[in-house]
Design a protein around this motif. Structure first.
Motif, short mmCIF file in Angstrom:
data_model
loop_
_atom_site.label_atom_id
_atom_site.label_comp_id
_atom_site.label_asym_id
_atom_site.label_seq_id
_atom_site.Cartn_x
_atom_site.Cartn_y
_atom_site.Cartn_z
N GLU A 12 0.87 59.82 63.57
CA GLU A 12 1.59 60.49 62.49
C GLU A 12 0.64 61.15 61.50
O GLU A 12 1.03 62.02 60.72
CB GLU A 12 2.52 59.51 61.76
N LEU A 13 -0.63 60.71 61.49
CA LEU A 13 -1.67 61.37 60.70
C LEU A 13 -2.42 62.31 61.65
O LEU A 13 -3.35 61.91 62.33
CB LEU A 13 -2.61 60.33 60.08
N LYS A 14 -2.00 63.57 61.67
CA LYS A 14 -2.46 64.50 62.69
C LYS A 14 -3.87 65.04 62.44
O LYS A 14 -4.63 65.26 63.38
CB LYS A 14 -1.48 65.68 62.81
N VAL A 15 -4.19 65.26 61.15
CA VAL A 15 -5.45 65.95 60.86
C VAL A 15 -6.41 65.08 60.04
O VAL A 15 -7.54 64.86 60.44
CB VAL A 15 -5.17 67.28 60.12
N ALA A 16 -5.94 64.60 58.90
CA ALA A 16 -6.83 63.90 57.97
C ALA A 16 -6.47 62.43 57.86
O ALA A 16 -5.34 62.02 58.11
CB ALA A 16 -6.76 64.56 56.59
N PHE A 17 -7.45 61.63 57.46
CA PHE A 17 -7.30 60.21 57.13
C PHE A 17 -6.92 59.32 58.31
O PHE A 17 -6.70 58.13 58.13
CB PHE A 17 -6.28 60.02 56.00
N LYS A 73 -3.45 73.82 53.35
CA LYS A 73 -4.22 72.68 53.87
C LYS A 73 -4.43 71.63 52.78
O LYS A 73 -4.41 70.43 53.05
CB LYS A 73 -5.57 73.16 54.42
N MET A 74 -4.63 72.11 51.54
CA MET A 74 -4.78 71.17 50.43
C MET A 74 -3.51 70.35 50.24
O MET A 74 -3.55 69.14 50.01
CB MET A 74 -5.12 71.93 49.14
N GLU A 75 -2.36 71.01 50.35
CA GLU A 75 -1.08 70.30 50.20
C GLU A 75 -0.88 69.29 51.32
O GLU A 75 -0.45 68.16 51.11
CB GLU A 75 0.06 71.32 50.18
N ARG A 76 -1.23 69.70 52.57
CA ARG A 76 -1.12 68.78 53.70
C ARG A 76 -2.05 67.59 53.52
O ARG A 76 -1.70 66.45 53.82
CB ARG A 76 -1.47 69.52 54.99
N VAL A 89 -0.51 65.13 51.14
CA VAL A 89 0.60 64.40 51.76
C VAL A 89 0.06 63.32 52.69
O VAL A 89 0.52 62.17 52.68
CB VAL A 89 1.53 65.37 52.53
N GLU A 90 -0.95 63.66 53.51
CA GLU A 90 -1.51 62.68 54.43
C GLU A 90 -2.26 61.58 53.69
O GLU A 90 -2.27 60.43 54.11
CB GLU A 90 -2.40 63.36 55.46
N GLY A 91 -2.87 61.95 52.54
CA GLY A 91 -3.52 60.94 51.72
C GLY A 91 -2.52 59.94 51.16
O GLY A 91 -2.77 58.72 51.15
N VAL A 135 0.49 55.26 44.84
CA VAL A 135 1.55 56.20 45.21
C VAL A 135 2.90 55.52 45.33
O VAL A 135 3.93 56.20 45.31
CB VAL A 135 1.21 56.89 46.56
N THR A 136 2.91 54.20 45.45
CA THR A 136 4.21 53.52 45.53
C THR A 136 4.87 53.41 44.16
O THR A 136 6.04 53.04 44.07
CB THR A 136 4.04 52.11 46.13
N ALA A 137 4.13 53.71 43.10
CA ALA A 137 4.71 53.70 41.75
C ALA A 137 5.32 55.07 41.48
O ALA A 137 4.62 56.03 41.16
CB ALA A 137 3.63 53.38 40.71
#
Length: 704
Positions: free
Chosen positions: A453-458, A499-502, A505-507, A587-589
Motif C-alpha cells: 500500500e506504500l507504493k513509492v515512499a516510506f 509528488k510532495m502531496e503524495r 500522504v504516505e508519511g 497524525v492520529t490527533a
C-alpha cells in the motif's frame, strides 16, 4: 554626520543585545543540566511480594528498597557477592570524572520502578572551563551491535547484586565477544585484549550475556535499561569509549551462504550497467558467498529493453555471481510490489534489495553485511551511502524524530566523525534505506515483505519498523560505504507539488500504521534535536518545551503592512505549519483545540541580521486549480519566539549574525477565521526605516 553617529550607536546596542542572547541560548544545555540536578528525584513504589499464611490468608509485604554501593572501575574484580547482599545495587564508576549528586538516588529509584531490569546505564557529559557542562553524550537505548563495536556504555553502569553473582560464569564468553582470548585467569591484565580496554567493559559484557541481551527481543521491551539522564560529568582528557571506539573491522561469515540481489530498474541501462559491474568487481569467491541477481523492469521502452539485455549478457559469471535474470512487466511504479516479486523469483538464503543507482566501491562490503544479517537477533542491515564525487553522506542510518523518519547527517562531510562516531563503525538504528538493504529470507517472510500500500515512499521505513516491533535489531554498517547516485531512478520528490502531496500522504500512512513510534526512537535520544530539517546530530538547541512557549497575540493590518517593501532578499523557511495537537500527539490527533503552531527560519541576505526585528505574517487566500491568491489586503502579524539555530549559521557562513534566525509561533484557536492562510515574514531594521516583507507558498489550513 550626527545621523551616522546616532546610527552607529544604535547598531552597537543591537549587536551587543544580539550577542548576549546568543551567549545565553548557546549555553542552554549547561543551564538546563544544572537546573535538572537541583530537581527532586521522583520516587517509585516498591514492589510487593505476597505471603500465604497457614490459614490461607494472603499477606502483602513491600520489598525493601535496595542499597547502592559505588565501586570504581579499577576495583570491579574485587567485588565479592554472597546471597546476603541480594538487596544491593552495585554502581560501577569511572575515576575520570564524577557522578552527579542525584545519581545514586536516580539509579536506586530506577531499579525500584523497573523490576524487569537487572542492568542499567545512563547518559554523561564533559566538564569544561569554569565548570560549564559541555558535549553531552545522549546515548541510545540498548544497542547490542553498537556495543560489540564500541564501549558506548562509557563512564558508569549499575546492576543488581544477584545478577553480578550469577554472571561470573560468562567471563570467557565476554572476553571472546570483545575480541580477546581468555586464559582462565581472573585478572583482566591476562586477557588478550588491547591494554586500553578496561575491566569494566568485560564485566558489562558478562552482565549483558547473562541478561540474554544479544538475543532477539520478544517485543519492543529491552533487556537492559537506559536512564535518559546525564548522571556523570566526565573529565575532558578521558575518551568516552575508554579506548574501544567505533572502528572498521573485518568480519567472517558464520557459514557459507547464498544471496539473491533484487534490483528494480527502468530506462536506465547505463546506470544499471555501472551497478552490475561494480558488484562483480567488489565481490570475491573467498568470501564464501554465491549470489544471483534479478533485475525488475516495470516499463522501459523497447530500445532500452534491448540495451538491458545486451548489458546483462556481457556481465561475466565470476567472483561468486551465478546468473542474472531480467524480468519485464509493464506496470505502474510500486517499489514494494517489485521487491516482493523479486523475492518470490529468487532462492537465495539472503535477500539484498539494491537501487540501480548504487555503485559498489571496495571489496568486502557484501561479506560485512551478510556477517551482520547472519546474527539471529539482527533484522535489516544497511550500509553507509555517499554521494558520488564527494565525501558527503547520503545515508548513515534512519532516525525517527517527532515528525517521522529522517536521514541524519545527510549532506554532511564523512571526513570527520560526527556525534560520538555515529558515521563510524556498526550501529543499531530504527531503520535503514532500501537503496541498500539486506535481510535473511526467513525474516523477510516472517513480516510479510514490503507493504504494497506504500507504493513509492516510506515502504522501507515501514518494513524496518515492523522488524523492530517483532523484536529484531536493525543495523547500519557505517564502517563500509557505497556510492549512491540518488534520485536517478524516479526523480526528486521535492520538485513536484503532486509528488510532495503524495509524500505527505504516505508519511501519514506510515505513522498511522506505527502510531506508538510517534516522537519515539529507542536509538535516537529525545534530548537530541527533534527537527527533521536539521541534518546534524546535536543536542536540542532549545530546552523550552513547545507547551511552555507563550501564545502570540495577533495584530491586524486591514490595508496590509504599510511602508514595507516586498523583497526576495528576505528569506523564509517554513518547517512546520499545522495544528498543535498534530505536532504534540501525531497524525492520529485530528483536533485543533490547542491551536496552531508554526516554526522555521528567516534571514535577510547580505545584511547584519542582528539589526532586524521579525514578525510572522498570515494573509487569507483562495485556493483553486489556478493557484492561490489573496482574498483582500488584510494581514495578521504575530511576534515570534526566537529560536537559536546554530545549524543555519554553519550553512550560511557568508552571512552576518544568523544564529538567531529560527522562529516559533503559537496561535490560539479561534484567533483566525477558518480558511487557508499564506505564510510570510516582516523584517524591520531597528536602526533605520527599512521594512521588508516576503511571502512563501506554504499554506496554513485553519479548520472549522
Amino acid at each position: 554626520m550626527l545621523k551616522d553617529i546616532a546610527k552607529s550607536v544604535l547598531v552597537g546596542k543591537r549587536v551587543s543585545k544580539y550577542n548576549k542572547i546568543v551567549k545565553a541560548k548557546s549555553s542552554a544545555y549547561d543551564k538546563w543540566q544544572k537546573a535538572k540536578e537541583k530537581e527532586p528525584v521522583l520516587t517509585a513504589e516498591a514492589p510487593i511480594s505476597y505471603e500465604t499464611l497457614e490459614t490461607g490468608e494472603v499477606v502483602p509485604h513491600k520489598l525493601p528498597e535496595p542499597r547502592v554501593k559505588v565501586v570504581p572501575y579499577a576495583k570491579v574484580w574485587e567485588v565479592s557477592v554472597d546471597k546476603n547482599d541480594d538487596n544491593v545495587v552495585y554502581l560501577f564508576v569511572s575515576p575520570k570524572g564524577k557522578l552527579t549528586k542525584r545519581a545514586t538516588e536516580v539509579v536506586k529509584q530506577y531499579f525500584i520502578a523497573h523490576p524487569e531490569h537487572n542492568v542499567v546505564y545512563g547518559d554523561e557529559d564533559e566538564t569544561g572551563k569554569g565548570g560549564k557542562y559541555i558535549h553531552p553524550f545522549f546515548k541510545p537505548d540498548w544497542s547490542p551491535d553498537s556495543y560489540l563495536n564500541a564501549f558506548y556504555i562509557g563512564s558508569f553502569f549499575a546492576c543488581r547484586a544477584a545478577t553480578l553473582r550469577e554472571s561470573g560464569g560468562e567471563y570467557d564468553n565476554a572476553v571472546r565477544m570483545l575480541g580477546g582470548t581468555a586464559n582462565k585467569k581472573n585478572s583482566p591484565e591476562q586477557v588478550g585484549l588491547e591494554a586500553s580496554l578496561l575491566s569494566a567493559d568485560v564485566l558489562f559484557c558478562m552482565l549483558a550475556i547473562h541478561e540474554h541481551a544479544f538475543a532477539k527481543r520478544t517485543g519492543v521491551e529491552f533487556p537492559i535499561g537506559h536512564i535518559r539522564e546525564v548522571l556523570f560529568h566526565r573529565s575532558p582528557e578521558q575518551d568516552v569509549f575508554y579506548g574501544r571506539n567505533y572502528h572498521n573491522s573485518r568480519h567472517m561469515l558464520l557459514k557459507p551462504t547464498t544471496v539473491s540481489i533484487v534490483i528494480p530498474s527502468k530506462d536506465h541501462p547505463e546506470v544499471l550497467k555501472r551497478c552490475l559491474e561494480s558488484i562483480v568487481e567488489t565481490t570475491s569467491e573467498k568470501d564464501n558467498i554465491t549470489y544471483d541477481i534479478v533485475v525488475l523492469d516495470n516499463g522501459s521502452d523497447a530500445k532500452n529493453r534491448v540495451r538491458y539485455g545486451v548489458f546483462i549478457g556481457k556481465i561475466p559469471a565470476r567472483n561468486g555471481l551465478t546468473k542474472i535474470n531480467y524480468l519485464y512487466r509493464l506496470d505502474e511504479f510500486n517499489f514494494s510490489a517489485m521487491c516482493n516479486k523479486g523475492a518470490k523469483n529468487t532462492r537465495g538464503e539472503y535477500l539484498l534489495f539494491l537501487n540501480d543507482d548504487i555503485e559498489c566501491v571496495k571489496e568486502g562490503w557484501l561479506r560485512e553485511m551478510v556477517s551482520q544479517a547472519q546474527l539471529k537477533h539482527v533484522g535489516a542491515v544497511g550500509a553507509k551511502l555517499i554521494y558520488p564525487d564527494t565525501d558527503l553522506i547520503q545515508h548513515a542510518g534512519i532516525a525517527n524524530v517527532r515528525r517521522g523518519p529522517v536521514h541524519k547527517l545527510q549532506k554532511m562531510h564523512d571526513n570527520k566523525s560526527h556525534y560520538f562516531g555515529y558515521n563510524r563503525g556498526i550501529h543499531n538504528n530504527i531503520g535503514v534505506t532500501a537503496a541498500c538493504l539486506l535481510i535473511s529470507r526467513q525474516k523477510f517472510n516472517a513480516i510479510g515483505g514490503f507493504p504494497e500500500e506504500l507504493k513509492v515512499a516510506f515502504n522501507d521505513v515501514d518494513f524496518c519498523y515492523s522488524l523492530f516491533e517483532k523484536g529484531y535489531y536493525n543495523v547500519c554498517c557505517n564502517h563500509i560505504y557505497l556510492r549512491h547516485h540518488e534520485s536517478l531512478t524516479r526523480g526528486l520528490d521535492n520538485l513536484d507539488p503532486k509528488k510532495m502531496e503524495r509524500l505527505a500522504v504516505e508519511g501519514d500512512t506510515l505513522m498511522r500504521r506505527h502510531a506508538f513510534l510517534y516522537n519515539e526512537d529507542p536509538f535516537y535520544s529525545p534530548h537530541l534535536t527533534e527537527d527533521e530539517t536539521i541534518s546534524a546530530i546535536i543536542p536540542r538547541e532549545d530546552y523550552t518545551a513547545v507547551e511552555d512557549i507563550a501564545y502570540s497575540s495577533a495584530s491586524i493590518h486591514d490595508k496590509g503592512i504599510r511602508g514595507a517593501r516586498e523583497d526576495q532578499c528576505l528569506r523564509i523557511g517554513c518547517e512546520y505549519n499545522g495544528t498543535l495537537d498534530n505536532w504534540l500527539y501525531g497524525v492520529t490527533a485530528e483536533g485543533h483545540e490547542e491551536g496552531y503552531y508554526l516554526k522555521g527560519y528567516s534571514f535577510v541576505i547580505g545584511s547584519d541580521n542582528a539589526l532586524f526585528e521579525k514578525r510572522l505574517l498570515l494573509r487569507k487566500v483562495e485556493r483553486n486549480e489556478s493557484g492561490a491568491g489573496p482574498v483582500n489586503n488584510k494581514v495578521y502579524s504575530f511576534p515570534i519566539y526566537t529560536w537559536y539555530r546554530p545549524d543555519i549559521r554553519v550553512r550560511l557562513q557568508d552571512q552576518v549574525n544568523v544564529d538567531l534566525t529560527g522562529y516559533k509561533v503559537k496561535i490560539k484557536n479561534n484567533v483566525l477565521e477558518p480558511g487557508y492562510y499564506q505564510i510570510g515574514m516582516q523584517a524591520t531594521d531597528k536602526t533605520s526605516r527599512l521594512k521588508l516583507v516576503n511571502w512563501v507558498p506554504n499554506i496554513l489550513n485553519v479548520k472549522r
